[in-house]
Design a protein around this motif. Structure first.
Motif, mmCIF file in Angstrom:
data_model
loop_
_atom_site.group_PDB
_atom_site.id
_atom_site.type_symbol
_atom_site.label_atom_id
_atom_site.label_comp_id
_atom_site.label_asym_id
_atom_site.label_seq_id
_atom_site.Cartn_x
_atom_site.Cartn_y
_atom_site.Cartn_z
ATOM 1 N N THR A 128 -33.024 -17.491 -37.366
ATOM 2 C CA THR A 128 -32.778 -17.091 -35.984
ATOM 3 C C THR A 128 -33.695 -16.111 -35.388
ATOM 4 O O THR A 128 -33.875 -16.404 -34.263
ATOM 5 C CB THR A 128 -31.010 -16.472 -35.892
ATOM 6 N N GLU A 179 -35.691 -16.751 -31.753
ATOM 7 C CA GLU A 179 -35.149 -16.020 -30.548
ATOM 8 C C GLU A 179 -36.476 -15.323 -30.215
ATOM 9 O O GLU A 179 -36.612 -14.963 -28.890
ATOM 10 C CB GLU A 179 -34.104 -14.993 -31.065
ATOM 11 N N SER A 238 -27.157 -18.800 -31.738
ATOM 12 C CA SER A 238 -28.189 -19.025 -31.413
ATOM 13 C C SER A 238 -28.881 -20.508 -32.069
ATOM 14 O O SER A 238 -29.708 -21.029 -31.367
ATOM 15 C CB SER A 238 -29.329 -17.834 -32.009
#
Length: 423
Positions: free
Chosen positions: A27, A31, A401
């Motif tokens: 993640t 991100e 996410s």
């Protein structure tokens, strides 16, 4: 040569191309990629001083949803749990704008994206076959569940979600370049077979339905060839489900066992449909019912994003499972495992109305645009969007996410080709 490869436009396309790889890495990496893309987009906007092209109801809808999430934050039963997911939801409309901006302005570079996606997908597919036949993938990872495959995700069983999120747009791009590329059809067969072998039941159903929809609505094939492809998909699915033991266990034996238990224990409500009883007594049935009970107590605003894990302790589902202690104790989890139930319990009727309005409007735009353009990438990303919204099939959380990134990357493709087709 190197300066051309490393200008910020090319960097943006390489970043988009690395999405599947970064999602495998974790993640934090994906991100960070989101953030860099958004920053590059903002720099471009400042430089060009023109974003009129992106004044669109789709973006307005998402901004309205974000504003509602911000307002709903103050109603959350756990402000800390809801804060990050509510505040930073704004990154998704920005991500759609960023990706679509580069796709529209620099279409000559789009092949970079799909080449990188194809490389990642092929490596992932080969790795899954290695894990299936040897018990370990190329990194030595073993699946936490012997009957399912995890591949590069190690202990997390979500590789099928990655495959169905990126395969069809990639396949569509190369199909549009050369419909007679036989290597592409070999990859298609290998993809579909390994998708079934992952044994992620809900994602297999979505992936199969996605392929069927894609080949039904594609316009470059003659009717007879479409029938052949559909026959190949359906027959392959039936053969694997019936003759590969782990898959048969999930699709046939478990369903038969559950049906038998319902009948033998007199659990099934004879006044309810067979589908209702299967949903109720499925592994995720208690989560669905719990989220519904939470919604009944918080109909208008819900309890706040990511609060299911807390709110599930405040409701009882004893009346649904009077003789089943295990089901009653299984009501809590991190989320309800279904988008609609999650939105209902977390965001209430207002949130559900906003999301359903957005989904409906987007579907209307897709149908209208594809009718005239017949664009394969628009079709493929739209098919993914549609199958993610099938009611009652278990899902991940809409606001995590991993799932959200795959969802909104596909929405970015949809938005880009809606805008291109409008020109």
């Amino acid at each position: 040569m190197y300066s051309k490869m490393l200008n910020k436009q090319s960097i943006a396309f390489y970043l988009i191309g690395f999405y599947p790889f970064t999602l495998i890495l974790g993640t934090l990496i994906s991100e960070t990629l989101n953030l860099i893309l958004i920053i590059l987009f903002i720099i471009e906007c400042i430089k060009n001083k023109n974003i009129k092209h992106y004044k669109d109801p789709i973006i307005y809808f998402l901004i309205i949803i974000w504003i509602y999430l911000m307002v709903n934050l103050f109603n959350s039963v756990n402000y800390q749990l809801s804060f990050n997911r509510s505040i930073f939801f704004i990154r998704y409309p920005l991500l759609i704008l960023a990706i679509s901006y580069f796709l529209i302005k620099y279409p000559e570079k789009i092949e970079i994206i799909f080449k990188l996606w194809m490389i990642t997908l092929i490596v992932t597919i080969v790795d899954l076959y290695i894990q299936y036949f040897s018990g370990e993938n190329i990194l030595g990872y073993k699946s936490p569940w012997n009957e399912r495959l995890s591949g590069f995700f190690n202990q997390e069983l979500k590789v099928a979600h990655l495959l169905i999120g990126f395969f069809l747009p990639t396949f569509a791009f190369f199909l549009g370049k050369n419909p007679k590329n036989y290597f592409l059809y070999i990859i298609l067969i290998l993809y579909f077979l390994v998708l079934i072998l992952t044994n992620e039941r809900a994602n297999i159903i979505r992936g199969t339905f996605a392929l069927i929809l894609f080949f039904v609505f594609i316009k470059i094939y003659k009717f007879k060839f479409k029938i052949f492809l559909l026959f190949l998909i359906i027959s392959s699915f039936i053969l694997v489900v019936n003759f590969v033991d782990p898959v048969k266990q999930r699709f046939v034996n478990e369903i038969k066992s559950m049906n038998s238990q319902i009948k033998n224990m007199n659990k099934g409500d004879s006044k309810k449909s067979l589908i209702y009883n299967f949903i109720k007594y499925s592994n995720y049935g208690p989560h669905f019912i719990t989220s519904y009970e939470i919604f009944k107590n918080n109909k208008i605003l819900g309890t706040g994003i990511k609060t299911f894990r807390n709110s599930c302790n405040d409701v009882s589902i004893d009346k649904y499972y009077p003789n089943d202690i295990y089901k009653k104790d299984f009501r809590c989890s991190t989320h309800p495992h279904q988008y609609y139930f999650e939105i209902l319990s977390d965001l209430g009727l207002i949130g559900m109305f906003l999301f359903l309005s957005f989904f409906s409007y987007l579907l209307y735009r897709i149908i209208n645009s594809y009718y005239y353009s017949k664009n394969l990438i628009l079709l493929s990303a739209s098919v993914f969007f549609i199958v993610q919204l099938i009611p009652f099939l278990p899902t991940g959380s809409f606001f995590t996410s991993f799932g959200s990134t795959i969802f909104f990357v596909n929405l970015s493709l949809i938005f880009a080709y809606l805008k291109k087709n409008k020109k």
